[in-house]
Motif scaffolding. Structure first.
Motif, PDB file in Angstrom:
ATOM      1  N   UNK A 167     -31.740  -3.649  27.093  1.00  0.00           N
ATOM      2  CA  UNK A 167     -32.141  -3.201  25.764  1.00  0.00           C
ATOM      3  C   UNK A 167     -32.076  -4.383  24.802  1.00  0.00           C
ATOM      4  N   UNK A 168     -32.895  -4.319  23.755  1.00  0.00           N
ATOM      5  CA  UNK A 168     -32.931  -5.380  22.756  1.00  0.00           C
ATOM      6  C   UNK A 168     -31.629  -5.383  21.967  1.00  0.00           C
ATOM      7  N   UNK A 169     -31.069  -6.556  21.724  1.00  0.00           N
ATOM      8  CA  UNK A 169     -29.788  -6.658  21.038  1.00  0.00           C
ATOM      9  C   UNK A 169     -29.873  -7.659  19.893  1.00  0.00           C
ATOM     10  N   UNK A 170     -28.759  -7.805  19.168  1.00  0.00           N
ATOM     11  CA  UNK A 170     -28.695  -8.783  18.089  1.00  0.00           C
ATOM     12  C   UNK A 170     -28.865 -10.207  18.621  1.00  0.00           C
ATOM     13  N   UNK A 171     -28.361 -10.451  19.825  1.00  0.00           N
ATOM     14  CA  UNK A 171     -28.531 -11.768  20.443  1.00  0.00           C
ATOM     15  C   UNK A 171     -30.009 -12.052  20.682  1.00  0.00           C
ATOM     16  N   UNK A 172     -30.753 -11.039  21.106  1.00  0.00           N
ATOM     17  CA  UNK A 172     -32.191 -11.208  21.329  1.00  0.00           C
ATOM     18  C   UNK A 172     -32.903 -11.540  20.017  1.00  0.00           C
ATOM     19  N   UNK A 173     -32.494 -10.868  18.936  1.00  0.00           N
ATOM     20  CA  UNK A 173     -33.090 -11.144  17.627  1.00  0.00           C
ATOM     21  C   UNK A 173     -32.783 -12.569  17.181  1.00  0.00           C
ATOM     22  N   UNK A 174     -31.516 -12.975  17.333  1.00  0.00           N
ATOM     23  CA  UNK A 174     -31.122 -14.335  16.969  1.00  0.00           C
ATOM     24  C   UNK A 174     -31.888 -15.361  17.794  1.00  0.00           C
ATOM     25  N   UNK A 227     -22.465 -14.567  26.540  1.00  0.00           N
ATOM     26  CA  UNK A 227     -21.456 -14.509  27.602  1.00  0.00           C
ATOM     27  C   UNK A 227     -20.057 -14.638  27.007  1.00  0.00           C
ATOM     28  N   UNK A 228     -19.911 -15.538  26.034  1.00  0.00           N
ATOM     29  CA  UNK A 228     -18.612 -15.742  25.393  1.00  0.00           C
ATOM     30  C   UNK A 228     -18.148 -14.463  24.686  1.00  0.00           C
ATOM     31  N   UNK A 229     -19.083 -13.738  24.078  1.00  0.00           N
ATOM     32  CA  UNK A 229     -18.735 -12.525  23.331  1.00  0.00           C
ATOM     33  C   UNK A 229     -18.517 -11.317  24.235  1.00  0.00           C
ATOM     34  N   UNK A 230     -19.353 -11.192  25.270  1.00  0.00           N
ATOM     35  CA  UNK A 230     -19.372  -9.947  26.040  1.00  0.00           C
ATOM     36  C   UNK A 230     -19.048 -10.115  27.522  1.00  0.00           C
ATOM     37  N   UNK A 231     -18.843 -11.340  27.995  1.00  0.00           N
ATOM     38  CA  UNK A 231     -18.590 -11.549  29.414  1.00  0.00           C
ATOM     39  C   UNK A 231     -19.863 -11.858  30.166  1.00  0.00           C
ATOM     40  N   UNK A 232     -19.699 -12.343  31.382  1.00  0.00           N
ATOM     41  CA  UNK A 232     -20.869 -12.760  32.158  1.00  0.00           C
ATOM     42  C   UNK A 232     -20.959 -12.130  33.526  1.00  0.00           C
ATOM     43  N   UNK A 233     -20.491 -10.874  33.644  1.00  0.00           N
ATOM     44  CA  UNK A 233     -20.501 -10.204  34.946  1.00  0.00           C
ATOM     45  C   UNK A 233     -21.914  -9.972  35.477  1.00  0.00           C
ATOM     46  N   UNK A 283     -24.138  -7.214  32.256  1.00  0.00           N
ATOM     47  CA  UNK A 283     -23.254  -7.779  31.241  1.00  0.00           C
ATOM     48  C   UNK A 283     -23.548  -9.258  31.023  1.00  0.00           C
ATOM     49  N   UNK A 284     -23.848  -9.613  29.792  1.00  0.00           N
ATOM     50  CA  UNK A 284     -24.136 -10.999  29.444  1.00  0.00           C
ATOM     51  C   UNK A 284     -25.590 -11.395  29.584  1.00  0.00           C
ATOM     52  N   UNK A 285     -26.402 -10.555  30.237  1.00  0.00           N
ATOM     53  CA  UNK A 285     -27.813 -10.861  30.440  1.00  0.00           C
ATOM     54  C   UNK A 285     -28.618 -10.300  29.272  1.00  0.00           C
ATOM     55  N   UNK A 333     -24.210 -23.342  29.305  1.00  0.00           N
ATOM     56  CA  UNK A 333     -24.071 -21.970  29.776  1.00  0.00           C
ATOM     57  C   UNK A 333     -23.068 -21.887  30.935  1.00  0.00           C
ATOM     58  N   UNK A 334     -23.149 -22.827  31.846  1.00  0.00           N
ATOM     59  CA  UNK A 334     -22.241 -22.838  33.003  1.00  0.00           C
ATOM     60  C   UNK A 334     -20.792 -23.017  32.581  1.00  0.00           C
ATOM     61  N   UNK A 335     -20.549 -23.926  31.649  1.00  0.00           N
ATOM     62  CA  UNK A 335     -19.182 -24.166  31.175  1.00  0.00           C
ATOM     63  C   UNK A 335     -18.602 -22.901  30.551  1.00  0.00           C
ATOM     64  N   UNK A 336     -19.391 -22.232  29.716  1.00  0.00           N
ATOM     65  CA  UNK A 336     -18.925 -20.998  29.068  1.00  0.00           C
ATOM     66  C   UNK A 336     -18.669 -19.914  30.127  1.00  0.00           C
TER      67      UNK A 336
END
Length: 223
Positions: A104-111, A159-165, A43-45, A216-219
């Protein structure tokens, strides 16, 4: 005839060696901790974060190799060793993310890819205007910024959108320590052998690395 730089003092060698040991220890803690964490959750990676990080490390490994070849010393050899170890660790983490079946490739990866490639294109264009190609150390330092700084900023957004677990706490804090020690090693290398374009290129990339990792750490702390 060039005058060789003076030999570092015993205190300088001790500090440099301490930074080297800390860097190796934190690298192994980050690499091992992140691998174990991703076996539990991703999650978040993002793939682009680790992939562009690997490119960043390869660029800096090349810069540190050229710096060592131009003015070899104990510090430059240690710096080169650090980048080699980190490159291997990142290859392991990227392999786990992809082949463990959850990456898996995501929209974040494309951005991330679009932003990074635009930054790379602008950097190359500005370099060409000043008659500098991608092999110039300063140009490569800025390329490293877009291969590392941008992916870390989009990682923060992910991380902000999906969490950073999926990010290991030890990795978050070890990241700051390792970046700080690399900057420390560069400072000692500069004090020992002076400024050159290779060291300036490396310093540009590492300062941007730390700034984006702070975001990244703050978020990660807020979610």
């Amino acid at each position: 005839m060039n005058t060789p730089p003076p030999a570092p003092s015993r205190r300088a060698r001790l500090i440099a060696d301490t930074l080297f040991v800390v860097q190796l220890s934190c690298g192994l803690a980050f690499g091992g901790g992140q691998t174990l964490k991703m076996l539990e959750s991703t999650e978040g990676v993002s793939i682009s974060w680790l992939a562009f990080w690997a490119i960043f490390l390869l660029i800096n490994m090349r810069l540190s190799f050229q710096s060592h070849r131009a003015a070899p010393s104990r510090v430059t050899a240690q710096t080169l060793c650090i980048y080699i170890v980190w490159t291997l660790l990142m290859a392991v983490n990227l392999s786990v993310l992809i082949f463990h079946g959850t990456g898996r490739w995501s929209e974040i990866d494309t951005l991330t890819s679009l932003l990074a490639l635009v930054g790379v294109g602008v950097t190359l264009a500005i370099g060409a205007r000043h008659r500098l190609d991608w092999r110039d150390p300063i140009v490569r330092g800025w390329l490293a910024v877009f291969f590392k700084g941008v992916p870390q900023l989009t990682l923060a957004w992910n991380i902000w959108l999906h969490g950073g677990a999926g990010l290991a706490a030890v990795g978050i804090w070890a990241g700051h320590v390792t970046i700080g020690t690399r900057i420390g090693q560069l400072v000692y290398a500069i004090r020992e052998a002076g400024w050159d374009r290779y060291r300036r290129g490396s310093l540009i990339s590492e300062v941007a690395n730390e700034a984006s990792w702070i975001v990244t750490t703050v978020v990660w702390l807020l979610v």
